[in-house]
Design a protein around this motif. Structure first.
Motif, PDB file in Angstrom:
ATOM      1  N   ALA A  38       0.835  -1.209   0.000  1.00 60.40           N
ATOM      2  CA  ALA A  38       0.000   0.000   0.000  1.00 60.40           C
ATOM      3  C   ALA A  38       0.866   1.254   0.000  1.00 60.40           C
ATOM      4  O   ALA A  38       0.577   2.227  -0.710  1.00 60.40           O
ATOM      5  CB  ALA A  38      -0.935  -0.011   1.208  1.00 60.40           C
ATOM      6  N   GLN A  39       1.940   1.234   0.776  1.00 65.85           N
ATOM      7  CA  GLN A  39       2.831   2.381   0.825  1.00 65.85           C
ATOM      8  C   GLN A  39       3.537   2.585  -0.514  1.00 65.85           C
ATOM      9  O   GLN A  39       3.723   3.717  -0.968  1.00 65.85           O
ATOM     10  CB  GLN A  39       3.877   2.175   1.921  1.00 65.85           C
ATOM     11  CG  GLN A  39       4.777   3.376   2.155  1.00 65.85           C
ATOM     12  CD  GLN A  39       4.051   4.507   2.867  1.00 65.85           C
ATOM     13  OE1 GLN A  39       3.514   4.339   3.953  1.00 65.85           O
ATOM     14  NE2 GLN A  39       4.020   5.675   2.240  1.00 65.85           N
ATOM     15  N   GLU A  40       3.909   1.478  -1.161  1.00 61.76           N
ATOM     16  CA  GLU A  40       4.581   1.567  -2.458  1.00 61.76           C
ATOM     17  C   GLU A  40       3.662   2.158  -3.521  1.00 61.76           C
ATOM     18  O   GLU A  40       4.084   2.944  -4.370  1.00 61.76           O
ATOM     19  CB  GLU A  40       5.049   0.175  -2.902  1.00 61.76           C
ATOM     20  CG  GLU A  40       6.199  -0.397  -2.099  1.00 61.76           C
ATOM     21  CD  GLU A  40       7.507   0.296  -2.408  1.00 61.76           C
ATOM     22  OE1 GLU A  40       7.608   0.922  -3.479  1.00 61.76           O
ATOM     23  OE2 GLU A  40       8.417   0.250  -1.555  1.00 61.76           O
ATOM     24  N   ILE A  41       2.388   1.793  -3.474  1.00 63.99           N
ATOM     25  CA  ILE A  41       1.442   2.278  -4.480  1.00 63.99           C
ATOM     26  C   ILE A  41       1.101   3.750  -4.241  1.00 63.99           C
ATOM     27  O   ILE A  41       1.063   4.558  -5.177  1.00 63.99           O
ATOM     28  CB  ILE A  41       0.166   1.412  -4.471  1.00 63.99           C
ATOM     29  CG1 ILE A  41       0.503  -0.021  -4.933  1.00 63.99           C
ATOM     30  CG2 ILE A  41      -0.894   2.004  -5.394  1.00 63.99           C
ATOM     31  CD1 ILE A  41      -0.674  -0.974  -4.842  1.00 63.99           C
ATOM     32  N   LEU A  42       0.883   4.110  -2.999  1.00 62.69           N
ATOM     33  CA  LEU A  42       0.468   5.487  -2.684  1.00 62.69           C
ATOM     34  C   LEU A  42       1.638   6.461  -2.681  1.00 62.69           C
ATOM     35  O   LEU A  42       1.442   7.661  -2.885  1.00 62.69           O
ATOM     36  CB  LEU A  42      -0.227   5.516  -1.319  1.00 62.69           C
ATOM     37  CG  LEU A  42      -1.574   4.782  -1.234  1.00 62.69           C
ATOM     38  CD1 LEU A  42      -2.118   4.819   0.181  1.00 62.69           C
ATOM     39  CD2 LEU A  42      -2.580   5.386  -2.209  1.00 62.69           C
ATOM     40  N   GLY A  43       2.852   5.952  -2.453  1.00 57.55           N
ATOM     41  CA  GLY A  43       4.006   6.847  -2.409  1.00 57.55           C
ATOM     42  C   GLY A  43       4.364   7.225  -0.986  1.00 57.55           C
ATOM     43  O   GLY A  43       3.592   7.035  -0.036  1.00 57.55           O
ATOM     44  N   GLN A  44       5.548   7.800  -0.829  1.00 56.72           N
ATOM     45  CA  GLN A  44       6.054   8.139   0.494  1.00 56.72           C
ATOM     46  C   GLN A  44       5.323   9.319   1.128  1.00 56.72           C
ATOM     47  O   GLN A  44       5.369   9.512   2.345  1.00 56.72           O
ATOM     48  CB  GLN A  44       7.566   8.469   0.396  1.00 56.72           C
ATOM     49  CG  GLN A  44       8.426   7.309  -0.071  1.00 56.72           C
ATOM     50  CD  GLN A  44       8.393   6.148   0.906  1.00 56.72           C
ATOM     51  OE1 GLN A  44       8.299   6.341   2.106  1.00 56.72           O
ATOM     52  NE2 GLN A  44       8.453   4.935   0.376  1.00 56.72           N
ATOM     53  N   SER A  45       4.659  10.116   0.320  1.00 57.21           N
ATOM     54  CA  SER A  45       3.983  11.303   0.864  1.00 57.21           C
ATOM     55  C   SER A  45       2.627  10.990   1.484  1.00 57.21           C
ATOM     56  O   SER A  45       2.011  11.874   2.081  1.00 57.21           O
ATOM     57  CB  SER A  45       3.807  12.352  -0.241  1.00 57.21           C
ATOM     58  OG  SER A  45       3.032  11.822  -1.317  1.00 57.21           O
ATOM     59  N   ALA A  46       2.153   9.745   1.350  1.00 54.50           N
ATOM     60  CA  ALA A  46       0.834   9.392   1.879  1.00 54.50           C
ATOM     61  C   ALA A  46       0.870   9.347   3.405  1.00 54.50           C
ATOM     62  O   ALA A  46       1.855   8.920   4.011  1.00 54.50           O
ATOM     63  CB  ALA A  46       0.392   8.039   1.318  1.00 54.50           C
ATOM     64  N   THR A  47      -0.224   9.779   4.028  1.00 51.39           N
ATOM     65  CA  THR A  47      -0.315   9.765   5.491  1.00 51.39           C
ATOM     66  C   THR A  47      -0.606   8.347   5.985  1.00 51.39           C
ATOM     67  O   THR A  47      -1.039   7.475   5.216  1.00 51.39           O
ATOM     68  CB  THR A  47      -1.424  10.704   5.963  1.00 51.39           C
ATOM     69  OG1 THR A  47      -2.678  10.244   5.440  1.00 51.39           O
ATOM     70  CG2 THR A  47      -1.156  12.124   5.485  1.00 51.39           C
ATOM     71  N   GLU A  48      -0.413   8.131   7.271  1.00 52.80           N
ATOM     72  CA  GLU A  48      -0.655   6.809   7.852  1.00 52.80           C
ATOM     73  C   GLU A  48      -2.131   6.430   7.752  1.00 52.80           C
ATOM     74  O   GLU A  48      -2.469   5.262   7.538  1.00 52.80           O
ATOM     75  CB  GLU A  48      -0.203   6.790   9.316  1.00 52.80           C
ATOM     76  CG  GLU A  48       1.305   6.923   9.500  1.00 52.80           C
ATOM     77  CD  GLU A  48       1.702   6.790  10.956  1.00 52.80           C
ATOM     78  OE1 GLU A  48       0.803   6.549  11.796  1.00 52.80           O
ATOM     79  OE2 GLU A  48       2.906   6.929  11.253  1.00 52.80           O
ATOM     80  N   GLU A  49      -3.024   7.427   7.931  1.00 53.82           N
ATOM     81  CA  GLU A  49      -4.454   7.134   7.834  1.00 53.82           C
ATOM     82  C   GLU A  49      -4.830   6.704   6.421  1.00 53.82           C
ATOM     83  O   GLU A  49      -5.627   5.766   6.222  1.00 53.82           O
ATOM     84  CB  GLU A  49      -5.280   8.360   8.235  1.00 53.82           C
ATOM     85  CG  GLU A  49      -5.170   8.751   9.697  1.00 53.82           C
ATOM     86  CD  GLU A  49      -3.888   9.510   9.988  1.00 53.82           C
ATOM     87  OE1 GLU A  49      -3.173   9.857   9.009  1.00 53.82           O
ATOM     88  OE2 GLU A  49      -3.589   9.739  11.181  1.00 53.82           O
ATOM     89  N   THR A  50      -4.244   7.378   5.404  1.00 52.76           N
ATOM     90  CA  THR A  50      -4.529   7.012   4.015  1.00 52.76           C
ATOM     91  C   THR A  50      -4.014   5.617   3.700  1.00 52.76           C
ATOM     92  O   THR A  50      -4.703   4.818   3.054  1.00 52.76           O
ATOM     93  CB  THR A  50      -3.880   8.034   3.064  1.00 52.76           C
ATOM     94  OG1 THR A  50      -4.325   9.347   3.405  1.00 52.76           O
ATOM     95  CG2 THR A  50      -4.253   7.723   1.625  1.00 52.76           C
ATOM     96  N   VAL A  51      -2.819   5.314   4.184  1.00 51.74           N
ATOM     97  CA  VAL A  51      -2.245   3.985   3.949  1.00 51.74           C
ATOM     98  C   VAL A  51      -3.087   2.919   4.628  1.00 51.74           C
ATOM     99  O   VAL A  51      -3.364   1.862   4.041  1.00 51.74           O
ATOM    100  CB  VAL A  51      -0.780   3.937   4.452  1.00 51.74           C
ATOM    101  CG1 VAL A  51      -0.237   2.510   4.385  1.00 51.74           C
ATOM    102  CG2 VAL A  51       0.090   4.865   3.631  1.00 51.74           C
ATOM    103  N   ALA A  52      -3.535   3.171   5.847  1.00 48.38           N
ATOM    104  CA  ALA A  52      -4.353   2.192   6.567  1.00 48.38           C
ATOM    105  C   ALA A  52      -5.687   1.964   5.852  1.00 48.38           C
ATOM    106  O   ALA A  52      -6.166   0.821   5.731  1.00 48.38           O
ATOM    107  CB  ALA A  52      -4.576   2.656   8.002  1.00 48.38           C
ATOM    108  N   ALA A  53      -6.300   3.054   5.375  1.00 47.74           N
ATOM    109  CA  ALA A  53      -7.564   2.914   4.654  1.00 47.74           C
ATOM    110  C   ALA A  53      -7.370   2.141   3.345  1.00 47.74           C
ATOM    111  O   ALA A  53      -8.209   1.311   2.971  1.00 47.74           O
ATOM    112  CB  ALA A  53      -8.146   4.298   4.364  1.00 47.74           C
ATOM    113  N   PHE A  54      -6.265   2.413   2.670  1.00 48.80           N
ATOM    114  CA  PHE A  54      -5.991   1.706   1.414  1.00 48.80           C
ATOM    115  C   PHE A  54      -5.704   0.236   1.670  1.00 48.80           C
ATOM    116  O   PHE A  54      -6.092  -0.626   0.875  1.00 48.80           O
ATOM    117  CB  PHE A  54      -4.814   2.368   0.702  1.00 48.80           C
ATOM    118  CG  PHE A  54      -4.642   1.914  -0.720  1.00 48.80           C
ATOM    119  CD1 PHE A  54      -5.656   2.055  -1.653  1.00 48.80           C
ATOM    120  CD2 PHE A  54      -3.457   1.316  -1.138  1.00 48.80           C
ATOM    121  CE1 PHE A  54      -5.506   1.636  -2.960  1.00 48.80           C
ATOM    122  CE2 PHE A  54      -3.289   0.890  -2.443  1.00 48.80           C
ATOM    123  CZ  PHE A  54      -4.318   1.053  -3.354  1.00 48.80           C
TER     124      PHE A  54
END
Length: 317
Positions: A38-54
């Motif tokens: 999820a972090q790889e797809i969203l990128g390093q700028s994504a927040t923890e909440e966005t990564v968790a939701a994804f």
């Protein structure tokens, strides 16, 4: 024929078991990839909440065995899921690409199989002659070179001179002649790679039978060498020849990844490589499983045809 059907059923059962093990290996290999998908797809700028939701959206928060069973259940029903890169159904992405790969494999097989059989028969007919030695040198050379090296050599001598395009891009509405022209170089690369194996097996299988008593009797009757090989030796050498032909046909479907990447051919292998670079794991899993299915089915076909070609294997008594 009951023995044949029993053998087919047994091979199918082993094939299903093999595919199940392969699906475990594919899913396990994906799970072992480093980093957070999820972090790889969203990128390093994504927040923890966005990564968790994804992660919840992708089902990555579930245990691995639940995700595997969900994926396997969808595959059994023909649903490979959706692409992580563009959200399209994977079945739509794979359909066209698989058709292109099968077209390229069939194109190469139409050239390679008759050529290998003819060269193998001629090499056995003129054994230890200059022709036989030259063919062996050429085939050993083509076996020794990797596919990408053969592809680049063909690009240098046949593409840069303007005879054929180096990039095998084909339009969906292109005619058959246009497709054959644009895919000639990748088909020729595959032909040079697989012809050597089939030719050498054909030659070895026929030469192995030339010392048999019935072959000696045919020679004593005054039959010509060509008639002895074609009518008496070749039918009894079909089982190993069919096996090696089927295995090389499986390679034409499953081993085209490197060739498709070199020629930028829009096949399933190219899609798999692109998906790996994009971390589109669902597409990688689907492509790998399709390659495994093709290999298992062609191995089954080889077993059945080689058994039918040898009466001693059909009637064991």
């Amino acid at each position: 024929m009951s023995d044949i059907w029993k053998m087919v059923a047994r091979r199918l059962g082993l094939g299903v078991l093999t595919l199940f093990v392969i699906s475990l290996l594919i899913f396990g290999a994906v799970e072992l990839l480093p980093g957070d998908l999820a972090q790889e797809i969203l990128g390093q700028s994504a927040t923890e909440e966005t990564v968790a939701a994804f992660r919840r959206e992708l089902g990555l928060d579930l245990p691995a065995y639940q995700r595997y069973l969900t994926w396997l259940g969808g595959v059994v029903q023909g649903d490979f899921g959706t692409s992580l890169a563009n959200g399209r159904p994977i079945a739509d992405l794979i359909g066209v690409r698989l058709g292109n790969t099968l077209f390229l494999a069939l194109y190469a097989a139409v050239i390679a199989v008759p050529l290998a059989l003819v060269l193998g028969i001629l090499a056995a007919l003129y054994r230890n002659s200059l022709f036989d030695r030259a063919i062996n040198v050429v085939t050993l050379t083509s076996i020794s070179f990797p596919e990408f090296f053969v592809a680049y050599i063909l690009i240098v001598y046949l593409s840069q001179t303007g005879f054929f395009p180096s990039i095998a891009r084909i339009d969906p509405d292109a005619g058959l002649g246009e497709k054959l022209y644009r895919t000639f170089l990748p088909a020729l690369t595959l032909t040079l790679v697989v012809t050597a194996h089939m030719m050498r097996m054909t030659r070895a299988a026929i030469i192995n039978l030339l010392a048999s008593p019935y072959i000696e009797m045919a020679r004593l009757k005054g039959l010509s060498p060509a008639r002895v090989i074609l009518k008496h030796a070749l039918p009894n050498a079909l089982a190993p020849i069919i096996n090696v032909v089927a295995l090389n046909l499986a390679y034409l479907i499953t081993g085209v990844v490197v060739v498709e990447v070199v020629f930028v051919y829009p096949g399933l292998g190219q899609l798999m490589v692109d998906s790996v670079s994009k971390r589109d794991i669902t597409v990688v899993q689907a492509a790998a499983l399709i390659f495994a299915c093709a290999y298992v089915l062609l191995n089954l076909l080889a077993d059945v045809l080689s058994t039918l070609s040898n009466p001693r294997l059909v009637h064991k008594r």
